[in-house]
Design a protein around this motif. Structure first.
Motif, PDB file in Angstrom:
ATOM      1  N   GLN A 101      26.551  48.893  28.175  1.00  0.00           N
ATOM      2  CA  GLN A 101      27.479  48.226  29.072  1.00  0.00           C
ATOM      3  C   GLN A 101      26.800  47.229  30.007  1.00  0.00           C
ATOM      4  O   GLN A 101      27.468  46.370  30.595  1.00  0.00           O
ATOM      5  CB  GLN A 101      28.285  49.265  29.858  1.00  0.00           C
ATOM      6  CG  GLN A 101      29.232  50.053  28.961  1.00  0.00           C
ATOM      7  CD  GLN A 101      30.075  51.065  29.710  1.00  0.00           C
ATOM      8  OE1 GLN A 101      30.191  51.025  30.926  1.00  0.00           O
ATOM      9  NE2 GLN A 101      30.670  51.991  28.965  1.00  0.00           N
ATOM     10  N   ARG A 102      25.467  47.296  30.114  1.00  0.00           N
ATOM     11  CA  ARG A 102      24.774  46.272  30.895  1.00  0.00           C
ATOM     12  C   ARG A 102      24.985  44.897  30.280  1.00  0.00           C
ATOM     13  O   ARG A 102      24.960  43.882  30.989  1.00  0.00           O
ATOM     14  CB  ARG A 102      23.273  46.598  30.969  1.00  0.00           C
ATOM     15  CG  ARG A 102      22.465  45.627  31.838  1.00  0.00           C
ATOM     16  CD  ARG A 102      22.980  45.571  33.251  1.00  0.00           C
ATOM     17  NE  ARG A 102      22.102  44.802  34.141  1.00  0.00           N
ATOM     18  CZ  ARG A 102      22.475  44.299  35.307  1.00  0.00           C
ATOM     19  NH1 ARG A 102      23.724  44.478  35.749  1.00  0.00           N
ATOM     20  NH2 ARG A 102      21.626  43.615  36.051  1.00  0.00           N
ATOM     21  N   GLY A 103      25.240  44.854  28.972  1.00  0.00           N
ATOM     22  CA  GLY A 103      25.403  43.578  28.290  1.00  0.00           C
ATOM     23  C   GLY A 103      26.659  42.823  28.676  1.00  0.00           C
ATOM     24  O   GLY A 103      26.737  41.611  28.441  1.00  0.00           O
ATOM     25  N   PHE A 104      27.668  43.507  29.246  1.00  0.00           N
ATOM     26  CA  PHE A 104      28.849  42.750  29.667  1.00  0.00           C
ATOM     27  C   PHE A 104      29.170  42.966  31.152  1.00  0.00           C
ATOM     28  O   PHE A 104      30.265  42.638  31.620  1.00  0.00           O
ATOM     29  CB  PHE A 104      30.048  43.059  28.762  1.00  0.00           C
ATOM     30  CG  PHE A 104      30.801  44.321  29.057  1.00  0.00           C
ATOM     31  CD1 PHE A 104      32.145  44.287  29.379  1.00  0.00           C
ATOM     32  CD2 PHE A 104      30.174  45.565  28.988  1.00  0.00           C
ATOM     33  CE1 PHE A 104      32.863  45.455  29.631  1.00  0.00           C
ATOM     34  CE2 PHE A 104      30.869  46.724  29.232  1.00  0.00           C
ATOM     35  CZ  PHE A 104      32.238  46.672  29.553  1.00  0.00           C
ATOM     36  N   ALA A 105      28.196  43.438  31.908  1.00  0.00           N
ATOM     37  CA  ALA A 105      28.385  43.561  33.355  1.00  0.00           C
ATOM     38  C   ALA A 105      28.649  42.183  33.957  1.00  0.00           C
ATOM     39  O   ALA A 105      27.974  41.205  33.648  1.00  0.00           O
ATOM     40  CB  ALA A 105      27.133  44.174  33.986  1.00  0.00           C
ATOM     41  N   GLY A 106      29.661  42.118  34.806  1.00  0.00           N
ATOM     42  CA  GLY A 106      30.037  40.860  35.446  1.00  0.00           C
ATOM     43  C   GLY A 106      31.018  40.024  34.658  1.00  0.00           C
ATOM     44  O   GLY A 106      31.520  39.014  35.179  1.00  0.00           O
ATOM     45  N   LEU A 107      31.337  40.421  33.431  1.00  0.00           N
ATOM     46  CA  LEU A 107      32.191  39.599  32.583  1.00  0.00           C
ATOM     47  C   LEU A 107      33.643  40.079  32.548  1.00  0.00           C
ATOM     48  O   LEU A 107      34.445  39.566  31.767  1.00  0.00           O
ATOM     49  CB  LEU A 107      31.630  39.576  31.150  1.00  0.00           C
ATOM     50  CG  LEU A 107      30.186  39.080  31.017  1.00  0.00           C
ATOM     51  CD1 LEU A 107      29.758  39.078  29.551  1.00  0.00           C
ATOM     52  CD2 LEU A 107      30.032  37.691  31.621  1.00  0.00           C
ATOM     53  N   THR A 108      33.987  41.049  33.380  1.00  0.00           N
ATOM     54  CA  THR A 108      35.362  41.579  33.389  1.00  0.00           C
ATOM     55  C   THR A 108      36.039  41.378  34.745  1.00  0.00           C
ATOM     56  O   THR A 108      37.074  41.984  35.005  1.00  0.00           O
ATOM     57  CB  THR A 108      35.357  43.084  33.053  1.00  0.00           C
ATOM     58  OG1 THR A 108      34.641  43.793  34.070  1.00  0.00           O
ATOM     59  CG2 THR A 108      34.708  43.345  31.701  1.00  0.00           C
ATOM     60  N   GLU A 109      35.473  40.527  35.585  1.00  0.00           N
ATOM     61  CA  GLU A 109      35.981  40.381  36.951  1.00  0.00           C
ATOM     62  C   GLU A 109      37.011  39.257  37.059  1.00  0.00           C
ATOM     63  O   GLU A 109      36.948  38.390  37.941  1.00  0.00           O
ATOM     64  CB  GLU A 109      34.807  40.149  37.919  1.00  0.00           C
ATOM     65  CG  GLU A 109      33.667  41.150  37.771  1.00  0.00           C
ATOM     66  CD  GLU A 109      34.121  42.602  37.871  1.00  0.00           C
ATOM     67  OE1 GLU A 109      34.902  42.924  38.791  1.00  0.00           O
ATOM     68  OE2 GLU A 109      33.708  43.405  37.015  1.00  0.00           O
ATOM     69  N   PHE A 110      37.977  39.259  36.138  1.00  0.00           N
ATOM     70  CA  PHE A 110      39.048  38.278  36.107  1.00  0.00           C
ATOM     71  C   PHE A 110      40.345  39.017  35.843  1.00  0.00           C
ATOM     72  O   PHE A 110      40.417  39.848  34.930  1.00  0.00           O
ATOM     73  CB  PHE A 110      38.806  37.238  35.003  1.00  0.00           C
ATOM     74  CG  PHE A 110      37.492  36.512  35.139  1.00  0.00           C
ATOM     75  CD1 PHE A 110      37.410  35.361  35.907  1.00  0.00           C
ATOM     76  CD2 PHE A 110      36.344  37.008  34.536  1.00  0.00           C
ATOM     77  CE1 PHE A 110      36.199  34.707  36.053  1.00  0.00           C
ATOM     78  CE2 PHE A 110      35.137  36.358  34.675  1.00  0.00           C
ATOM     79  CZ  PHE A 110      35.056  35.194  35.433  1.00  0.00           C
ATOM     80  N   THR A 158      29.789  51.756  40.190  1.00  0.00           N
ATOM     81  CA  THR A 158      30.745  51.735  39.085  1.00  0.00           C
ATOM     82  C   THR A 158      32.090  52.272  39.525  1.00  0.00           C
ATOM     83  O   THR A 158      33.147  51.721  39.178  1.00  0.00           O
ATOM     84  CB  THR A 158      30.209  52.543  37.890  1.00  0.00           C
ATOM     85  OG1 THR A 158      29.109  51.843  37.309  1.00  0.00           O
ATOM     86  CG2 THR A 158      31.278  52.754  36.839  1.00  0.00           C
ATOM     87  N   GLU A 159      32.102  53.362  40.293  1.00  0.00           N
ATOM     88  CA  GLU A 159      33.376  53.923  40.752  1.00  0.00           C
ATOM     89  C   GLU A 159      34.128  52.934  41.634  1.00  0.00           C
ATOM     90  O   GLU A 159      35.360  52.851  41.571  1.00  0.00           O
ATOM     91  CB  GLU A 159      33.106  55.238  41.485  1.00  0.00           C
ATOM     92  CG  GLU A 159      32.673  56.351  40.532  1.00  0.00           C
ATOM     93  CD  GLU A 159      31.855  57.459  41.174  1.00  0.00           C
ATOM     94  OE1 GLU A 159      31.396  58.352  40.429  1.00  0.00           O
ATOM     95  OE2 GLU A 159      31.637  57.416  42.408  1.00  0.00           O
ATOM     96  N   ALA A 160      33.386  52.154  42.417  1.00  0.00           N
ATOM     97  CA  ALA A 160      34.022  51.107  43.208  1.00  0.00           C
ATOM     98  C   ALA A 160      34.526  49.984  42.313  1.00  0.00           C
ATOM     99  O   ALA A 160      35.647  49.480  42.466  1.00  0.00           O
ATOM    100  CB  ALA A 160      33.037  50.569  44.244  1.00  0.00           C
ATOM    101  N   ASN A 161      33.699  49.569  41.355  1.00  0.00           N
ATOM    102  CA  ASN A 161      34.071  48.475  40.459  1.00  0.00           C
ATOM    103  C   ASN A 161      35.326  48.801  39.663  1.00  0.00           C
ATOM    104  O   ASN A 161      36.181  47.930  39.440  1.00  0.00           O
ATOM    105  CB  ASN A 161      32.901  48.174  39.518  1.00  0.00           C
ATOM    106  CG  ASN A 161      33.181  47.019  38.584  1.00  0.00           C
ATOM    107  OD1 ASN A 161      33.663  47.218  37.472  1.00  0.00           O
ATOM    108  ND2 ASN A 161      32.882  45.811  39.019  1.00  0.00           N
ATOM    109  N   LEU A 162      35.466  50.046  39.244  1.00  0.00           N
ATOM    110  CA  LEU A 162      36.592  50.449  38.400  1.00  0.00           C
ATOM    111  C   LEU A 162      37.796  50.940  39.203  1.00  0.00           C
ATOM    112  O   LEU A 162      38.831  51.250  38.620  1.00  0.00           O
ATOM    113  CB  LEU A 162      36.150  51.534  37.425  1.00  0.00           C
ATOM    114  CG  LEU A 162      35.066  51.116  36.429  1.00  0.00           C
ATOM    115  CD1 LEU A 162      34.687  52.289  35.532  1.00  0.00           C
ATOM    116  CD2 LEU A 162      35.514  49.934  35.595  1.00  0.00           C
TER     117      LEU A 162
END
Length: 461
Positions: free
Chosen positions: A63-72, A299-303
């Motif tokens: 999942q490090r490979g798409f970190a930052g790419l879902t913030e839309f 992660t818990e904050a991000n999700l």
């Protein structure tokens, strides 16, 4: 032969000590830790205060490979569940070499950030079509090679994943790479055991969640694990989301943690990952079991998971550790900072996680997280003590946030007043210096491999 290193100050399990000598043998295990002594002739004098390396008790490396790419925003109310759909799409594309490249870079990042071991909660098992590889442990071996190359301690936790929701509902198309039968999983563990032993890694099992396994498969997989290693660690996602709690109530009439405690032999081997949504009675019973709560603040904050009630957990003498989970942040000190800050927001108090033994929040949280992380890892990584791995971090006394301070204030400034990774000067794992002057020797090559893998993955149509 033994190796010696001496520090002007070191954070031992009981607190700060001065003029500390560390000695370890060829296997990297501490043979002696002695305070209030002079540096022997010829030993390595460490260039700053020493703190224990932090075990990272929950990682999904890919999942490090798409970190930052879902913030839309993709819909009116984005949630964990909409994020999960995006994660499934990314996971469907990964090839073994790409996983190894992503994991190698991640583990380099972890070491530079003060993590010295990792528990890899590994559920990406099969090829993109969902078929087992000719060698069923292909992707597990990719992770083991990445850990060995980076020089991070490893607890490998292959994930048993069979269903999409409570009651044995069929897996979805997006879960096809994850699914194993119980007997297939036990065969995988048997095959991986000698590979793990060969590099000093620990092997355990992760029933993914109560959504993903039935009561019968949970029972049978635990019995099979006990036949392989009766002390192997067991990790499970549980009570992360309120929808999960509601679905479990609808299925069983009980909340997830309550159901697990009633149905499984939960004890010190278990790590309850997230466990965000518990009643007071559930928290008390879970804490009494001896299980570790696996907290992943960034992660818990991000999700949007919610805030774990750590004050309640600590009142029940519950043990806990830290993980970086989806790796939106790879920074040991930042996880500790955010954990304290979320507790402040929830309780409207300051210095929530300090205690009488450790009034300094940074030292108190680090020592608790090291102890809980070591228990969850099932490895001797519980800090600077005889019999434990020589895993430690040297803080950078030259850093403007730390310069001129007492060691305990340096640690506090590292966690609360620096860029958190920037004040790490050296990192040693099992007695080998992996990071020097803030940089891992593999940084350049590992970063190039990661960037190539990510570029290929995000441009796949």
């Amino acid at each position: 032969m033994t190796t010696q290193a001496w520090a002007e100050a070191a954070l031992l399990p009981a607190g700060w000590a001065r003029r500390v000598l560390l000695e370890w043998g060829p296997d990297g295990t501490l043979a002696r830790v002695r305070a209030d002594c002079d540096a022997p002739a010829g030993c390595t004098v460490l260039p700053g205060p020493v703190i224990p390396g932090l075990p990272n008790l929950h990682s999904h490396a890919f999942q490090r490979g798409f970190a930052g790419l879902t913030e839309f925003r993709a819909q009116d109310a984005d949630s964990f569940w909409s994020w999960r759909d995006l994660m499934y799409r990314f996971a469907a594309r990964i090839q073994p070499a790409q996983l190894e490249a992503i994991a190698t870079w991640l583990y380099v990042e972890m070491l530079e950030a003060g993590y010295t071991s990792v528990c890899e909660f590994h559920y990406l098992h099969h090829d993109p079509s969902g078929r087992p590889y000719a060698e069923p442990h292909t992707l597990s071996l990719a992770l083991l090679r990445a850990a060995r190359r980076a020089g991070i301690g490893m607890t490998l936790l292959p994930v048993l994943y069979q269903h999409s929701n409570f009651g044995g509902q069929p897996p979805t198309e997006g879960q096809r790479r994850f699914v194993h039968g119980t007997e297939d999983m036990l065969r995988l563990l048997e095959r991986l055991q000698p590979e793990c032993r060969a590099q000093g890694a620990r092997l355990g099992l992760a029933p993914h969640s109560l959504r993903a396994v039935t009561p019968a498969s949970l029972r049978d997989s635990l019995a099979g694990l006990d036949a392989i290693d009766p002390r192997a660690p067991i990790h499970i996602h549980i009570a992360e989301q309120t929808k999960e709690v509601d679905d479990c109530l609808a299925w069983s009439g009980r909340r997830p943690v309550q159901w697990l405690l009633d149905a499984a032999p939960v004890d010190e081997r278990w790590c309850l990952v997230h466990a965000t949504h518990m009643t007071r009675d559930e928290a008390l019973a879970a804490a009494r079991s001896g299980a570790v709560a696996g907290l992943c603040p960034t992660t818990e904050a991000n999700l949007g998971d919610g805030i774990f009630d750590l004050a309640q957990w600590r009142q029940a003498q519950g043990r806990w550790g830290i993980g970086s989970d989806s790796h939106v942040c790879v920074n040991a000190a930042e996880e500790l900072m955010l954990l304290e800050y979320t507790q402040r927001l929830a309780t409207r108090r300051r210095n929530v996680l300090a205690d009488d033994a450790q009034p300094g929040v940074a030292a108190a949280t680090l020592l608790a997280a090291v102890a809980g992380g070591a228990q969850a890892a099932g490895r001797p990584v519980a800090g600077l003590a005889t019999g434990q791995s020589a895993d430690f971090v040297v803080l950078d006394t030259r850093h403007i946030a730390l310069c001129g301070l007492d060691p305990q204030d340096m640690l506090s400034a590292h966690v609360f007043a620096s860029a958190r990774g920037s004040a790490v000067r050296q990192v040693w794992q099992a007695g080998t210096r992996r990071v020097d002057d803030g940089r891992h020797a593999l940084r350049h090559d590992a970063a190039a491999g990661f960037l190539a893998a990510r570029s290929d993955l995000i441009h796949v149509q």
